[in-house]
Write an enzyme that holds these catalytic residues in place. Structure first.
Site, mmCIF file in Angstrom:
data_model
loop_
_atom_site.group_PDB
_atom_site.id
_atom_site.type_symbol
_atom_site.label_atom_id
_atom_site.label_comp_id
_atom_site.label_asym_id
_atom_site.label_seq_id
_atom_site.Cartn_x
_atom_site.Cartn_y
_atom_site.Cartn_z
ATOM 1 N N SER A 175 -6.841 -12.674 20.043
ATOM 2 C CA SER A 175 -5.841 -12.232 19.030
ATOM 3 C C SER A 175 -5.758 -13.266 17.825
ATOM 4 O O SER A 175 -5.405 -12.936 16.834
ATOM 5 C CB SER A 175 -4.395 -12.456 19.768
ATOM 6 O OG SER A 175 -4.053 -13.533 20.311
ATOM 7 N N ARG A 216 -13.469 -19.915 21.501
ATOM 8 C CA ARG A 216 -12.953 -18.708 21.432
ATOM 9 C C ARG A 216 -13.453 -18.328 22.989
ATOM 10 O O ARG A 216 -14.509 -18.430 23.239
ATOM 11 C CB ARG A 216 -13.553 -17.793 20.457
ATOM 12 C CG ARG A 216 -12.918 -16.534 20.495
ATOM 13 C CD ARG A 216 -11.599 -16.595 19.745
ATOM 14 N NE ARG A 216 -11.799 -16.633 18.582
ATOM 15 C CZ ARG A 216 -10.555 -17.030 17.764
ATOM 16 N NH1 ARG A 216 -9.329 -17.160 18.282
ATOM 17 N NH2 ARG A 216 -10.740 -17.316 16.639
ATOM 18 N N SER A 270 0.603 -1.334 -0.091
ATOM 19 C CA SER A 270 -0.023 -0.077 -0.026
ATOM 20 C C SER A 270 0.747 1.356 0.073
ATOM 21 O O SER A 270 0.429 2.426 -0.501
ATOM 22 C CB SER A 270 -1.010 -0.080 1.326
ATOM 23 O OG SER A 270 0.045 -0.113 2.681
ATOM 24 N N CYS A 296 -1.679 -21.464 14.989
ATOM 25 C CA CYS A 296 -1.216 -21.260 16.200
ATOM 26 C C CYS A 296 -1.625 -22.245 17.519
ATOM 27 O O CYS A 296 -0.684 -22.617 18.107
ATOM 28 C CB CYS A 296 -1.816 -20.149 16.710
ATOM 29 S SG CYS A 296 -3.571 -19.695 16.452
ATOM 30 N N ARG A 310 0.082 -24.355 3.335
ATOM 31 C CA ARG A 310 0.428 -25.291 4.523
ATOM 32 C C ARG A 310 0.397 -26.722 3.943
ATOM 33 O O ARG A 310 1.162 -27.703 4.447
ATOM 34 C CB ARG A 310 -0.358 -25.121 5.607
ATOM 35 C CG ARG A 310 0.181 -24.480 6.713
ATOM 36 C CD ARG A 310 -0.649 -24.349 7.891
ATOM 37 N NE ARG A 310 -0.522 -22.898 8.566
ATOM 38 C CZ ARG A 310 -1.731 -22.351 9.149
ATOM 39 N NH1 ARG A 310 -2.687 -22.987 9.371
ATOM 40 N NH2 ARG A 310 -1.476 -21.180 9.791
ATOM 41 N N HIS A 313 -3.407 -18.901 23.788
ATOM 42 C CA HIS A 313 -4.342 -19.935 23.468
ATOM 43 C C HIS A 313 -4.077 -21.207 24.701
ATOM 44 O O HIS A 313 -3.026 -21.711 24.628
ATOM 45 C CB HIS A 313 -4.125 -20.676 22.144
ATOM 46 C CG HIS A 313 -4.589 -19.791 21.112
ATOM 47 N ND1 HIS A 313 -5.205 -18.737 21.220
ATOM 48 C CD2 HIS A 313 -4.826 -19.934 19.659
ATOM 49 C CE1 HIS A 313 -5.644 -18.313 19.994
ATOM 50 N NE2 HIS A 313 -5.448 -19.108 19.034
ATOM 51 N N GLN A 362 -9.329 -20.600 23.168
ATOM 52 C CA GLN A 362 -8.592 -19.533 22.191
ATOM 53 C C GLN A 362 -8.631 -18.223 22.232
ATOM 54 O O GLN A 362 -10.100 -17.686 22.559
ATOM 55 C CB GLN A 362 -8.866 -19.855 20.846
ATOM 56 C CG GLN A 362 -8.287 -21.415 20.673
ATOM 57 C CD GLN A 362 -8.348 -21.940 19.119
ATOM 58 O OE1 GLN A 362 -8.544 -23.041 19.017
ATOM 59 N NE2 GLN A 362 -8.104 -21.079 18.164
HETATM 60 N N1 HSE Z 1 -7.020 -19.884 13.847
HETATM 61 C C1 HSE Z 1 -6.546 -19.326 14.932
HETATM 62 C C2 HSE Z 1 -7.418 -18.762 15.665
HETATM 63 C C3 HSE Z 1 -5.545 -18.271 14.753
HETATM 64 O O1 HSE Z 1 -8.460 -18.120 15.365
HETATM 65 O O2 HSE Z 1 -7.373 -18.474 16.999
HETATM 66 C C4 HSE Z 1 -4.477 -18.408 13.834
HETATM 67 O O3 HSE Z 1 -3.675 -19.812 13.725
#
Ligand code: HSE
Length: 389
Positions: free
Chosen positions: A176, A285, A46, A146, A113, A292, A173
């Protein structure tokens, strides 16, 4: 397949260095003096043409930000590290290879990946897989999911020893994982919930059920603008037991990654001509910022004494920190507050389960921006340079 010999001081292009993962990567590269032995060119999609950023310890090779979409400019790099995200990888990677570029591509995004010519990098756990791939001329090095990376940094020893018959994980999780805006949204929601009941909280005689009623009403009244980042669901004071796309078979994409990526990292599965270890997850989440956590259940292939398992975890890598299965140790060491911003991967609650001596319970936690994202990328750069063996 073979790569050209690496220059003594390789030219490294950095893309996506300004975002959250990229910023953590820049910080870690500064701390570890990774910039000393490379010629760095910063790319931007950008603001090409503007001055390159001033990052501690980085003497830029090119004082100007180059265009991250310019394949000819990217082609002059020996190594490219990108935290720019999946859309960038989708747009640029193929044209770059088609233009004949043979350099090393180190990528935080998930796009490549599971490709056969890509390795998921987590060197304290899968250095043999990385070394074999390097010797075969592989040049695509992709950071893992992650949750998977943080889990394996903690309990990878059990996989390395071939002890795991199967594993089930329930995750907790952090915001972030969704991105920086998700973290901000979470905090704004916490603030709004507090503001809603501040007067009642200040009054010691107020009724807790009245406070609770108002908090729940406020959660339910958040507007779409106040909840954009988690698909209209408030995370503040709440939890969301679904992460990433719906695969239509009762599992989420995040849950699928748990099995697919763990096996690939460990060099297991069809790509390696070996059976996969069954792994299943329920990914949730929760309202923490950047760590995490996971509650893991293992069925081991045999009854291994608990003391041996503890020793394996302690001795596997310098970052896995065994936490005694006691109340105070757990409360003080196995928490997001304790781990955020550190490289430590505490592993605790290690115990045999009621189902039988082969069943093992553990709990582990890690900063998803460090081992979960940035750290494996910078270490891969040093592995390519021969600095981490
Ligand atoms: N997918 C993961 C998450 C983060 O939403 O916590 C990236 O690996």
């Amino acid at each position: 397949m073979s790569q050209p010999a690496l220059q003594p001081v390789p030219r490294v292009g950095l893309v996506g260095w300004r975002g959250m993962v990229g910023s953590v990567l820049m910080q870690r590269m500064s701390e570890e003096r990774d910039f000393d032995a490379i010629e760095t060119t910063f790319f931007s999609t950008s603001t090409a043409g503007k001055p390159a950023p001033k990052i501690t310890g980085c003497k830029v090779f090119d004082p100007i930000l180059r265009d991250g979409n310019d394949v000819n400019a990217l082609k002059t790099m020996d190594i490219i590290i990108t935290c720019q995200g999946g859309d960038y990888t989708k747009a640029i990677y193929k044209p770059l290879r088609e233009a004949g570029w043979k350099g090393h591509w180190i990528d935080a995004s998930k796009i490549l990946r599971m490709d056969d010519d890509a390795i998921i990098i987590l060197d304290p756990i899968n250095m043999p897989v990385i070394k074999t791939a390097l010797s075969k001329g592989i040049s695509n090095w992709i950071g893992g999911n992650c949750t998977v990376s943080c889990m394996l940094m903690g309990v990878g020893a059990l996989y390395k020893a071939g002890l795991v018959e199967w594993m089930q994980t329930s995750t907790y999780q952090a915001a972030s994982g969704g991105g920086a805006p998700n973290m901000r949204e979470l905090l704004v929601q916490y603030g709004a919930l507090y503001a809603e009941v501040k007067d009642l909280l200040d009054d010691p005689a107020s009724a807790i059920l009245e406070i609770d009623r108002k908090v729940t009403a406020k959660q339910r009244a958040f507007t779409p603008e106040e909840t954009t980042n988690f698909r209209g669901i408030p995370l503040g004071g709440n939890l969301i037991p679904w992460i990433d796309a719906d695969r239509g078979d009762g599992t989420s994409l995040e849950e699928w990654k748990g099995g697919a990526e763990t096996n690939k990292i460990m060099g297991l599965g069809s790509m390696f001509g070996t059976p996969e270890i069954p792994i299943d997850s329920t990914c949730v989440r929760i309202g923490s910022m950047r760590c995490h956590s996971q509650s893991l259940t293992f069925k081991l292939k045999k009854d291994v004494p608990l003391a041996d398992i503890e020793d394996m975890i302690k001795n596997d890598n310098p970052w896995a920190k065994f936490v005694p299965n006691e109340r105070v140790a757990t409360e003080t060491q196995l928490t997001a507050k304790n781990v955020a911003g550190t490289m430590n991967i505490p592993v605790g609650r290690v115990r045999k389960l009621a189902m039988g001596p082969e069943y093992l319970g553990t709990f582990t936690i890690g900063d998803q921006l460090l081992w979960g994202a940035a750290e494996p990328l910078r270490r891969m750069l040093r592995i390519i340079q021969g600095d981490i063996a």
